[in-house]
Scaffold this motif. Structure first.
Motif, short mmCIF file in Angstrom:
data_model
loop_
_atom_site.label_atom_id
_atom_site.label_comp_id
_atom_site.label_asym_id
_atom_site.label_seq_id
_atom_site.Cartn_x
_atom_site.Cartn_y
_atom_site.Cartn_z
N TRP A 1 0.81 -1.22 0.00
CA TRP A 1 0.00 0.00 0.00
C TRP A 1 0.84 1.27 0.00
O TRP A 1 0.31 2.38 -0.06
CB TRP A 1 -0.97 0.00 1.19
N LYS B 1 -6.89 -4.02 0.90
CA LYS B 1 -7.16 -2.72 1.49
C LYS B 1 -6.28 -2.52 2.72
O LYS B 1 -5.93 -3.48 3.41
CB LYS B 1 -8.64 -2.59 1.90
N THR C 1 -8.36 5.06 3.63
CA THR C 1 -8.38 3.74 3.02
C THR C 1 -7.48 3.73 1.79
O THR C 1 -7.66 4.55 0.88
CB THR C 1 -9.81 3.33 2.62
N GLN D 1 -6.23 1.35 -1.35
CA GLN D 1 -6.53 0.14 -2.09
C GLN D 1 -6.06 0.30 -3.53
O GLN D 1 -5.75 1.42 -3.98
CB GLN D 1 -8.03 -0.16 -2.06
#
Length: 840
Positions: free
Chosen positions: A134, A194, A213, A215
């Motif tokens: 991420w 996520k 968040t 993703q």
């Protein structure tokens, strides 16, 4: 263990490290997709001033001044009103889906250390830290902000792994520790695709929740079960029919297109997101074949009125299964029809997917495949309309009439009609025929523990059969809090269809996953017994107390015993009852036992009120159902810990198995039958001619009133006549010089059963005190022994104590080195001549 030591070593360095809150770490090349509800626009540079300063990249954070030089970089903006936000402590929980190495895991938990910190500890085995996915390319960030008025009780808050608020003990706002030391951890949840971080700020009566968040951006994804560092890569997005075809589920959509319903399933071209649950080709072919068979026998008009199944498989919105809570109901495009989503976690040792998902208990085989028009999940079956709750399904089935009656009589039917999720394992009427007659009768009448037996078949959740895995045992807890062990067996090579599932190795599921609006029903071929719900007579049979149970049946009072509540039953073992008169009559003349009042009194004498488990036993007398009392005694078998009571007796019968609960009562097994005593101590002596010489001494000592007093409890140690005869022969007819002292030495004002006498050696010597004040050592070798006397007959129960028959006159230990008490000879001037002139 070495990894754990390394982690603790790192934690010890915290006292010398300055840390500031960490709310996010967005690299400069990372694209950001701001939630439309926040009113912000997309930005390609997360460090720009347009991004909310509540989330500050680690490399741009400003450390607290403590005599150090400030690094170059922008200063985080102050909160509204010019008040600096204080750092807060929250729980940092990472799901650790892919089990990263210790360096990566530790860095997730304490991200403010940075790569340089771990690189400096290569000698500890951390190695070079790796960037998580991420933080890599093709990751989009979405921010959500929610502001509410905080209540008076919301001064202390924590954040859970999914960013949901809950009350907590630890405050999220703390004063600095160790002077200028401040410690804060980012609260983040790691999912396969996520990474969600949540911050809660409570200031000036307002509570702000910020969720960040990360993703994979649209058109990018990561392989399922990918490594922690695997980046988001571009994926090939196809038309929905091509996507379903690649997943082995093209025929359902082709059929929907032929029926003219595919376009409507996909939202009718309005651009809304859609999720499709598509049966695979094998399941759909089987469904069509079954439909053709049904159409040959059903009324064509009724068939035409059936609702379309296509819309039942379509849900508005993009439903990613990893974001769906268990028991979530999804509204389909078919009116009044919902899909219940269930997820079941599997042990990692099985080497399978970490979760199994079901839609209305139909297995979801492949999921979260993105297409141009919809998100696609494939099913191992076809969804069917669900219109009845679980109780209505039971009412509609002819083979469940007994279960329906019992549920309604016990008022458990209301639970099966509510909206709360439920699972019930329903035995057929044929399963009830397998029960013992009295248990079947009790269940049908809804009395006794019928409700407990039914609760053994109920779960307060939706348990689908796919939660079981061949070769693995699955445990589910019923409404009694007891475990149900479900085992799916392996199919043989020549077998087809689903592998059979057994519950507690007793009941087989013969029809699984019958879906209701509020849960699921499984049909089983055998009723699941539970000891806590069995009638007492059934429990006795299960515990191999066959003679006592057969005596109950032969007496004709078995039903009355099963209806008893809040009682304790002391049942003799079969070995204890063998050779008794009752056992002989049961074998030879059972007809004489029916309604036999003497037998009823014998049976009732083994039943005590109230229900007492061994942990609640105390030394006391308890009334039985027959009216007489039994005496409970506790003893210790530990040589060192004599105050730890771990052996119990009732009327000196030892409890050899205990605490078997049954329908509000408890069953203890004893090693001898209990018989109500008829006589006190004095009458026992008078009734036995072998005790006449000791009785004579009792009378000479004027102790007859003491031994006939029923308000006190004694242990009486009685030498037989032959002991006195042997002694008088050796002393030529002498008699005791102190009858009262001799008798009192043989009386103990306590109940000392033989079961309470254990082998002891110095220095762990045990003794009892006679009413004369003498301490008598007790031990056991071949038989129980009290000082110099061995016990030849144990535990003769009287109304005021117990009697032990012994083989010698007791000589207290302090007198052993002295001359034995003399027996007065007939004439004067007598001198001792032999060994029997003294007691020892």
């Amino acid at each position: 263990m070495p990894d754990m030591l390394r982690l603790w070593a790192c934690l010890l360095l915290l006292g010398s490290i300055q840390a500031v809150p960490f709310y996010g770490d967005l690299s400069s090349g990372e694209s950001t997709e701001i939630n439309e509800s926040s009113g912000s626009s997309e930005s390609s540079d997360t460090s720009s001033s347009g991004f909310d300063t509540e989330f500050v990249p680690l490399e741009h954070q400003q450390p607290q001044q403590q005599g150090r030089q400030e690094p170059a970089g922008p200063v985080p903006a102050q909160a509204p009103g010019g008040v600096d936000q204080k750092p807060f402590n929250v729980e940092s929980i990472t799901t650790d889906v892919n089990s990263p190495n210790p360096a990566i895991f530790f860095q997730q938990q304490f991200p403010f250390f940075g790569n340089e910190f771990f690189n400096s500890f290569g000698g500890f085995g951390f190695g070079a830290a790796q960037e998580p996915w991420w933080k890599g390319p093709n990751v989009c960030t979405e921010k959500e902000e929610d502001e509410t008025v905080a209540s008076a009780t919301e001064t202390d808050e924590t954040v859970d792994t999914f960013g949901q608020e809950r009350d907590g003990v630890s405050s999220v706002v703390r004063s600095p520790l160790f002077g200028q030391f401040q410690f804060s951890v980012n609260s983040c949840a790691e999912k396969p695709n996520k990474h969600v971080c949540t911050k809660i700020v409570n200031q000036n009566g307002k509570k702000k929740t910020l969720t960040l968040t990360r993703q994979c951006c649209y058109g990018y994804g990561r392989p399922r079960n990918a490594d922690f560092t695997t980046p988001c890569e571009k994926i090939d997005i196809k038309d929905v029919e091509a996507t379903a075809s690649d997943m082995g589920a093209k025929q359902f959509l082709e059929s929907a297109r032929s029926a003219g319903e595919l376009a409507e399933m996909l939202g009718g071209g309005n651009g809304k997101k859609v999720t499709l649950f598509v049966p695979n080709d094998a399941a759909f072919v089987e469904y069509r074949s079954q439909q053709q068979q049904d159409n040959n026998v059903e009324d064509p008009k009724a068939e035409a009125s059936k609702p379309s199944i296509y819309k039942l498989h379509a849900v508005l919105g993009e439903v990613q299964l990893e974001d769906v809570q268990n028991e979530k109901l999804l509204q389909t495009e078919l009116a009044d029809q919902k899909i219940r989503i269930n997820s079941y976690q599997l042990p990692a040792a099985l080497g399978l997917e970490p979760y199994r998902y079901a839609a209305n208990c139909v297995p979801i085989e492949k999921h979260d495949k993105l297409s141009e028009q919809a998100l696609v999940h494939t099913l191992g079956g076809v969804l069917k309309p669900v219109t009845k709750n679980v109780m209505d399904i039971i009412r509609a089935r002819a083979d469940m009439s007994i279960m329906r009656t019992v549920l309604e009589k016990t008022n458990l039917s209301a639970m099966l009609e509510s909206d709360r999720p439920v699972t019930i394992f329903v035995p057929t009427d044929a399963a009830f025929d397998k029960l013992e007659p009295h248990l079947r009768r009790a269940l049908k009448e809804g009395r006794g523990c019928a409700s407990n037996i039914l609760k053994n078949h109920l779960l307060d959740l939706t348990f689908c059969s796919l939660a079981t895995v061949p070769g693995a045992k699955t445990t589910a807890y019923n409404l009694l809090g007891e475990a149900l062990l479900l085992n799916r067996t392996h199919l043989d090579k020549n077998q087809t269809g689903p592998a059979p599932i057994y519950i507690n190795n007793l009941a087989k599921i013969i029809d699984a996953d019958i879906m209701g609006t509020n849960g699921v029903l499984h049909v089983i071929d055998t009723i699941l017994p539970t000891e806590s719900a069995l009638p007492m007579t059934s429990l006795m049979t299960q515990k191999n107390l066959t003679i006592f149970q057969q005596l109950l049946e032969a007496s004709g009072y078995a039903d009355q015993f099963d209806d008893l509540d809040n009682v304790t039953i002391f049942a003799p073992t079969d070995k204890a009852l063998q050779g008794t008169e009752w056992a002989r009559m049961l074998k030879e003349q059972p007809e004489l036992l029916n309604k036999n009042l003497d037998l009823l009194e014998f049976l009732n004498y083994h039943v005590v009120k109230p229900m007492i488990k061994t942990c609640d036993l105390t030394e006391q007398s308890l009334p039985t159902v027959s009216g007489s009392s039994v005496r409970l005694n506790l003893y210790s078998t530990h040589a060192l810990f004599s105050d730890v009571m771990n052996r119990a007796t009732v009327n000196c019968a030892r409890l050899v198995h205990f605490d078997d609960e049954s329908c509000g009562s408890v069953l203890h097994q004893v090693d001898r039958p209990l018989t109500p005593p008829k006589n006190n101590m004095l009458k026992l002596l008078e009734a036995n001619p072998n005790y006449s010489k000791f009785l004579e001494l009792v009378r000479k000592a004027n102790l007859t009133q003491l031994l006939s007093n029923d308000s006190r409890s004694f242990t009486l140690l009685v030498p037989k006549n032959d002991v006195f005869e042997e002694l008088t022969e050796s002393t030529e007819g002498s008699r005791p010089s102190d009858p009262m002292g001799l008798v009192k030495t043989h009386i103990v004002e306590d109940v000392v059963c033989c079961a309470g006498i254990i082998p002891t050696n110095w220095p762990f010597v045990r003794s009892i005190e006679s009413i004369s004040g003498q301490h008598l050592r007790i031990t056991r070798d071949r038989r129980p022994k009290i000082e110099n006397a061995g016990v030849t007959k144990c535990d003769v129960v009287a109304t005021n104590g117990i009697l032990h028959e012994i083989n010698d006159i007791i000589v207290p230990r302090p007198l052993r080195n002295q001359q034995r008490p003399q027996l007065i000879p007939p004439g004067a001037g007598y001198q001792p001549q032999g060994d029997f002139d003294v007691f020892f």
